[in-house]
Design a protein around this motif. Structure first.
Motif, PDB file in Angstrom:
ATOM      1  N   CYS A  24     -73.210  -6.402 -38.246  1.00 33.87           N
ATOM      2  CA  CYS A  24     -73.669  -7.062 -39.460  1.00 33.87           C
ATOM      3  C   CYS A  24     -72.506  -7.315 -40.424  1.00 33.87           C
ATOM      4  O   CYS A  24     -71.348  -7.244 -40.041  1.00 33.87           O
ATOM      5  N   LEU A  25     -72.829  -7.552 -41.671  1.00 36.00           N
ATOM      6  CA  LEU A  25     -71.792  -7.769 -42.676  1.00 36.00           C
ATOM      7  C   LEU A  25     -70.894  -6.559 -42.880  1.00 36.00           C
ATOM      8  O   LEU A  25     -69.794  -6.682 -43.421  1.00 36.00           O
ATOM      9  N   ALA A  26     -71.339  -5.393 -42.450  1.00 37.02           N
ATOM     10  CA  ALA A  26     -70.512  -4.189 -42.551  1.00 37.02           C
ATOM     11  C   ALA A  26     -69.561  -4.037 -41.366  1.00 37.02           C
ATOM     12  O   ALA A  26     -68.800  -3.088 -41.304  1.00 37.02           O
ATOM     13  N   GLY A  27     -69.610  -4.963 -40.425  1.00 42.24           N
ATOM     14  CA  GLY A  27     -68.680  -4.958 -39.301  1.00 42.24           C
ATOM     15  C   GLY A  27     -67.303  -5.434 -39.747  1.00 42.24           C
ATOM     16  O   GLY A  27     -67.171  -6.193 -40.717  1.00 42.24           O
ATOM     17  N   GLU A  28     -66.292  -5.010 -39.048  1.00 44.81           N
ATOM     18  CA  GLU A  28     -64.923  -5.352 -39.445  1.00 44.81           C
ATOM     19  C   GLU A  28     -64.690  -6.864 -39.428  1.00 44.81           C
ATOM     20  O   GLU A  28     -64.175  -7.437 -40.403  1.00 44.81           O
ATOM     21  N   VAL A  29     -65.056  -7.520 -38.357  1.00 43.30           N
ATOM     22  CA  VAL A  29     -64.837  -8.964 -38.224  1.00 43.30           C
ATOM     23  C   VAL A  29     -65.614  -9.719 -39.294  1.00 43.30           C
ATOM     24  O   VAL A  29     -65.070 -10.596 -39.975  1.00 43.30           O
ATOM     25  N   GLU A  74     -71.551 -11.510 -33.360  1.00 44.03           N
ATOM     26  CA  GLU A  74     -72.956 -11.458 -33.729  1.00 44.03           C
ATOM     27  C   GLU A  74     -73.187 -12.361 -34.936  1.00 44.03           C
ATOM     28  O   GLU A  74     -72.466 -12.270 -35.927  1.00 44.03           O
ATOM     29  N   LEU A  75     -74.188 -13.220 -34.849  1.00 42.17           N
ATOM     30  CA  LEU A  75     -74.549 -14.089 -35.964  1.00 42.17           C
ATOM     31  C   LEU A  75     -75.888 -13.638 -36.518  1.00 42.17           C
ATOM     32  O   LEU A  75     -76.828 -13.394 -35.763  1.00 42.17           O
TER      33      LEU A  75
END
Length: 189
Positions: free
Chosen positions: A143-148, A178-179
């Motif tokens: 999610c938005l908390a992922g590094e990328v 992931e989108l």
């Protein structure tokens, strides 16, 4: 076979993140005519057995996984870390899905290490551990908390690309971006 499978789902075992129960999630997937569903609780596998049994009873293929916490540095470090993306606890999210029996064992190892050695507000692992225990696991950027996604949502595409390529190297031919669209401005950017 369904054309779409949800691969990033939480239940009430992901404390403070989801309210649905395993039964509600599996019932909804069944009602929608889906044939598979994944469960990726935050940092734990506590719902794995109830999920597996419930999904199978509904005729759904259960996909086991976890949304893990990856420490910015070493998973044993116990200090706050300021990162360019504003993370003060020094970790990012990452989704791991079990591909086979080896992956199941590796996911259990990673989660156990996270709790026994890397616990600092969350059960954390690091990229070194992912390099050691990645076989049989499929990885998504989370999610938005992922590094990328954190880098990308801030317009830092160079670091987003660098992080994505690093994960793609750790998980060869098993890493996916992931989108998500929850109509948040950061997800649309």
């Amino acid at each position: 076979m369904a054309d779409f499978v949800h691969l990033h789902n939480h239940t009430d075992y992901s404390l403070l993140d989801a309210a649905q129960t395993v039964d509600v999630m599996c019932n909804r997937a069944y009602d929608l005519g889906m044939d598979s569903i994944a469960l990726t609780e935050h940092g734990n596998l506590f719902s794995m057995i109830p999920f597996y049994k419930t999904a199978r009873a509904k005729g759904l293929k259960p996909i086991l996984g976890c949304e893990i916490y990856v420490a910015v540095g070493n998973h044993k470090d116990r200090k706050q870390i300021s990162t360019p993306t504003g993370k003060k606890w020094g970790y990012h999210h990452l989704v791991l899905l079990v591909q086979n029996h080896t992956g199941y064992k590796n996911l259990m190892k990673l989660i156990s290490i996270g709790y026994l050695e890397g616990f600092y507000y969350r059960p954390r692992v690091d990229k070194s551990l992912l390099k050691t225990f990645n076989e049989g696991l499929i990885c998504t950027s989370a999610c938005l908390a992922g590094e990328v996604t954190q880098y990308a949502s801030q317009g830092d595409y160079e670091n987003a690309k660098k992080a994505a390529l690093e994960y793609a190297e750790i998980f060869p031919d098993r890493y996916y971006l992931e989108l998500q669209n929850h109509e948040l401005p950061e997800e649309i950017a």
